[in-house]
Motif scaffolding. Structure first.
Motif, short mmCIF file in Angstrom:
data_model
loop_
_atom_site.label_atom_id
_atom_site.label_comp_id
_atom_site.label_asym_id
_atom_site.label_seq_id
_atom_site.Cartn_x
_atom_site.Cartn_y
_atom_site.Cartn_z
N LEU A 52 7.71 8.69 11.23
CA LEU A 52 7.39 7.28 11.04
C LEU A 52 6.54 7.13 9.78
CD1 LEU A 52 6.42 6.40 14.73
CD2 LEU A 52 8.61 6.03 13.61
N ALA A 53 7.13 6.53 8.75
CA ALA A 53 6.42 6.32 7.48
C ALA A 53 6.19 4.82 7.34
CB ALA A 53 7.24 6.84 6.31
N CYS A 54 4.96 4.41 7.54
CA CYS A 54 4.66 2.98 7.58
C CYS A 54 3.15 2.78 7.47
CB CYS A 54 5.18 2.35 8.87
SG CYS A 54 4.65 3.21 10.36
N HIS A 55 2.74 1.54 7.54
CA HIS A 55 1.31 1.24 7.49
C HIS A 55 0.71 1.44 8.89
CE1 HIS A 55 -2.45 -0.54 6.27
NE2 HIS A 55 -2.37 -1.43 7.22
N GLN A 101 -2.99 1.34 11.33
CA GLN A 101 -4.39 0.89 11.38
C GLN A 101 -5.05 1.41 12.65
OE1 GLN A 101 -5.11 -3.32 11.63
NE2 GLN A 101 -3.91 -3.63 13.48
N PHE A 102 -6.25 1.95 12.45
CA PHE A 102 -7.08 2.40 13.58
C PHE A 102 -8.03 1.28 13.94
CE2 PHE A 102 -11.20 4.34 14.87
CZ PHE A 102 -10.81 4.70 16.15
N ARG A 103 -8.17 1.01 15.25
CA ARG A 103 -9.02 -0.07 15.72
C ARG A 103 -10.25 0.51 16.42
NH1 ARG A 103 -6.67 -4.80 17.36
NH2 ARG A 103 -8.74 -5.22 18.21
N PRO A 104 -11.36 0.70 15.71
CA PRO A 104 -12.55 1.25 16.36
C PRO A 104 -13.10 0.34 17.45
CG PRO A 104 -13.07 0.47 14.15
CD PRO A 104 -11.58 0.42 14.28
N ASP A 105 -12.83 -0.98 17.34
CA ASP A 105 -13.32 -1.91 18.36
C ASP A 105 -12.49 -1.87 19.62
OD1 ASP A 105 -11.20 -2.99 16.76
OD2 ASP A 105 -11.54 -4.92 17.75
N ASN A 106 -11.22 -1.43 19.53
CA ASN A 106 -10.31 -1.42 20.68
C ASN A 106 -9.26 -0.36 20.41
OD1 ASN A 106 -9.01 -2.06 23.03
ND2 ASN A 106 -8.83 -4.25 22.61
N PRO A 107 -9.58 0.94 20.57
CA PRO A 107 -8.72 2.03 20.10
C PRO A 107 -7.32 2.03 20.69
CG PRO A 107 -10.90 2.85 20.67
CD PRO A 107 -10.85 1.44 21.13
N LEU A 108 -7.16 1.54 21.93
CA LEU A 108 -5.83 1.54 22.53
C LEU A 108 -4.89 0.53 21.87
CD1 LEU A 108 -6.66 1.99 26.33
CD2 LEU A 108 -5.50 3.60 24.83
N PHE A 109 -5.44 -0.31 21.00
CA PHE A 109 -4.62 -1.23 20.23
C PHE A 109 -4.49 -0.79 18.76
CE2 PHE A 109 -5.46 -3.76 23.95
CZ PHE A 109 -4.25 -4.42 24.15
N SER A 110 -4.86 0.46 18.46
CA SER A 110 -4.51 1.03 17.16
C SER A 110 -2.98 1.02 17.07
CB SER A 110 -5.03 2.46 17.05
OG SER A 110 -6.44 2.49 17.14
N SER A 111 -2.44 0.85 15.85
CA SER A 111 -1.00 0.56 15.80
C SER A 111 -0.37 1.00 14.49
CB SER A 111 -0.78 -0.95 15.99
OG SER A 111 -1.54 -1.69 15.03
N LEU A 112 0.98 1.01 14.52
CA LEU A 112 1.82 1.27 13.35
C LEU A 112 2.67 0.03 13.11
CD1 LEU A 112 3.11 4.82 14.36
CD2 LEU A 112 1.41 4.33 12.59
N LYS A 113 2.80 -0.36 11.84
CA LYS A 113 3.58 -1.55 11.52
C LYS A 113 5.05 -1.17 11.31
CE LYS A 113 3.89 -5.56 8.48
NZ LYS A 113 3.40 -6.20 7.24
N LEU A 114 5.91 -1.56 12.25
CA LEU A 114 7.35 -1.33 12.12
C LEU A 114 8.02 -2.61 11.63
CD1 LEU A 114 8.04 0.94 15.21
CD2 LEU A 114 7.51 1.57 12.86
N GLN A 139 0.81 -1.21 0.00
CA GLN A 139 0.00 0.00 0.00
C GLN A 139 0.85 1.26 0.00
OE1 GLN A 139 -2.36 -1.66 3.51
NE2 GLN A 139 -3.93 -0.48 2.46
N THR A 140 2.09 1.16 0.49
CA THR A 140 2.96 2.34 0.61
C THR A 140 4.33 2.06 0.01
OG1 THR A 140 3.58 1.61 2.83
CG2 THR A 140 1.77 3.22 2.66
N PRO A 141 4.41 1.81 -1.32
CA PRO A 141 5.69 1.46 -1.93
C PRO A 141 6.69 2.60 -1.99
CG PRO A 141 3.99 1.72 -3.61
CD PRO A 141 3.29 1.78 -2.29
#
Length: 575
Positions: A445-448, A450-463, A402-404
């Motif tokens: 931080l340039a990466c993928h 994701q926002f987690r509407p079901d559990n916002p504190l586990f929204s994350s960045l893929k390193l 998604q982010t080449p």
């Protein structure tokens, strides 16, 4: 409700359950009040209150005081109502102060906002005759807004615990094991589109395993927070005079709120505090937000297939952006003048790109610099923090399908700084971020994401070695001037009661960054790479993230007219 509570009271009294007895009495009194049985309600509520106070039952006291305030409003006794609401607020804040952990504080506040809203209503009603009451109204609004986040930034809340004994060491070891298991599950569920899709049964199994481990992680974190908690007798409060000084002559803060369904705004400058009432109904504005987001999301999977339709799509988006301008900003044009705008959104407004609002002639960004804050108090805390020289940058990039263009983005930015540490793909690890971030002036931080509407504190960045969640961001110990999250939806948050913004922004604010650059939707990879390079060139020249973002967005607007491309990124905190 009144009949059931009345039936329960003698049984609760005979069983010795006095606290539940007083709770039933309060409920019966509240039910009578709701039926306009004012005399009966007052007798019941005052009796419950008189017994709860000497028996040290503050939650019952807060309930009864709030109900008595509402009862006094119904009967037209505003002085008594004001005193009752103030009593309720005092007790609520005494109860809230010693709570450990942000989740406890956020949840505790969620059903206790009525006395704050009622004091806002009372102060505004008398503000026309007593101008000082407008400032008082703003104070009550702020006392109920983003309080748990403000506590974290003010140092009143321990968000990260180190092991002090073998028990805590074991808990932290469990968290590390869970983090590795969660990373495995995240990678399985977020596998690239080029790989074979998972079957429905396999997805359900993985999601169940994910929920189980996230729940266990949350439980362990709460244990650690509880063990490390201190009793806080004083919490940070908004100093309106200080805020006005820090805004200066060239900035104004616009903070939105609602009373019933009426949307209103406080406009704060260095010289005045004003309210603008009747901006429209919250329901009407929310409907416009939904329509705009539908138009924006039509491009989230790429613009290639709809490229020839872009002019029509832009016109549709602009139609809603103009409606939102007419509702939210046109009534305050005279007050805001040509100043920089600092927007404190409310509820659904957190999902809006104010910089892309259109007045029928031009976009707002063409006339104003725009930034955001979760609350005026959080902004005040950000403005108090020293701003480093922005010489040393930590640049992490992890490319995927998604982010080449992430590598191009990082390589374009690195030469702009006198010192830059560049970590790409497998080298851009969570541990590297933890080690290098405390020494950097800028963290990019340039990466993928994701926002987690079901559990916002586990929204994350893929390193490079896994997913950095909001909880893990708390422990980064930042001393930088800016964190830029060049990824999708990094600025999207769940908005809990009291406008508690729960998402990636929360983690990086709490970690110590006074300024955050975030995205409100899935971003276009090419447009983002170009915008970021332009942003940092301007940042090095101006030293102001707000001015740099405005210049970069104006430049992007010249080549990509649709707001989807140029307006997803917003600046929160210090400009």
């Amino acid at each position: 409700a009144a009949l059931t509570a009345a039936e329960a009271e003698p049984k609760l009294a005979s069983s010795g359950s006095r606290r539940k007895l007083w709770l039933a009495q309060w409920l019966r009194g509240e039910a009578e009040r709701a039926q306009n049985h004012t005399s009966q309600a007052k007798v019941i509520l005052e009796q419950a209150l008189s017994e709860a106070i000497p028996n040290e039952q503050p939650q019952i006291v807060a309930h009864c005081s709030t109900s008595l305030g509402l009862l006094a409003v119904q009967t037209g006794d505003i002085d008594s109502a004001e005193q009752a609401f103030k009593d309720a607020i005092r007790v609520i804040e005494e109860l809230r102060a010693p709570l450990p952990g942000e989740e406890f504080r956020t949840a505790f506040f969620s059903d206790k906002l009525v006395p704050y809203t009622e004091m806002l209503r009372i102060c505004l009603a008398s503000g026309t005759k007593e101008p000082s009451r407008v400032a008082e109204a703003f104070g009550y609004l702020e006392r109920a807004r983003a309080r748990a986040l403000a506590d974290a930034l003010g140092g009143d809340l321990s968000l990260q615990a180190g092991p002090r004994d073998s028990f805590e060491a074991d808990l932290l070891h469990q968290i590390e094991d869970l983090r590795q298991e969660l990373n495995y599950l995240y990678n399985r569920l977020n596998r690239p589109a080029s790989q074979a899709r998972l079957g429905h049964a396999e997805v359900q199994t993985l999601q169940e395993a994910l929920r189980e481990r996230e729940h266990k992680t949350s439980e362990i974190m709460r244990q650690l927070e509880h063990r490390s908690a201190k009793i806080f007798t004083q919490v940070d409060t908004l100093d309106i005079a200080e805020l006005q000084r820090r805004l200066g002559a060239d900035s104004c803060l616009v903070e939105y709120a609602t009373i019933d369904d009426e949307l209103l705004a406080f406009v704060i400058t260095d010289k005045s505090i004003k309210t603008v009432r009747h901006l429209g109904s919250e329901a009407a504005v929310t409907a416009e937000v939904t329509q705009l987001r539908f138009q924006i999301d039509s491009l989230r999977h790429g613009s290639g297939k709809v490229r020839r339709h872009l002019p029509a799509l832009e016109r549709r988006a602009r139609h809603h952006l103009q409606s939102l301008y007419d509702l939210l900003l046109r009534p305050i044009e005279d007050v805001m003048g040509k100043r920089r705008l600092v927007i404190v959104p409310h509820r659904a407004l957190h999902y809006l790109p104010f910089q892309a609002f259109h007045d029928g002639t031009s976009y707002l960004i063409e006339r104003h610099e725009v930034s955001y804050a979760p609350s005026a108090l959080v902004l005040q805390q950000c403005l108090r923090r020293s701003h480093p020289s922005l010489r040393k940058a930590l640049l992490l990039g992890v490319a995927d399908e998604q982010t080449p263009r992430v590598r191009d983005e990082i390589q374009a930015i690195a030469p702009l700084f006198p010192e830059a540490i560049t970590l790409l793909d497998d080298d851009a690890t969570i541990q590297a971020l933890r080690s290098e971030a405390p020494l950097a002036d800028v963290v990019h931080l340039a990466c993928h994401g994701q926002f987690r509407p079901d559990n916002p504190l586990f929204s994350s960045l893929k390193l490079g070695d896994g997913w950095l969640t909001v909880r893990e961001a708390y422990g980064l110990n930042l001393d930088c001037g800016l964190v830029a999250l060049s990824a999708c939806e990094t600025g999207v948050s769940a908005v809990a009661p009291g406008d508690e913004v729960i998402g990636l922004a929360r983690g990086f604010f709490a970690a110590g960054s006074p300024s955050l650059l975030l995205s409100l939707w899935t971003v276009d990879d090419d447009a983002t790479a170009e915008l970021m390079a332009e942003f940092y060139r301007n940042l090095r020249e101006t030293g102001s993230a707000g001015a740099a973002l405005r210049r970069a967005q104006l430049s992007a607007l010249k080549t990509r007219n649709h707001p989807f491309f140029w307006s997803p990124f917003v600046l929160m905190g210090h400009w």
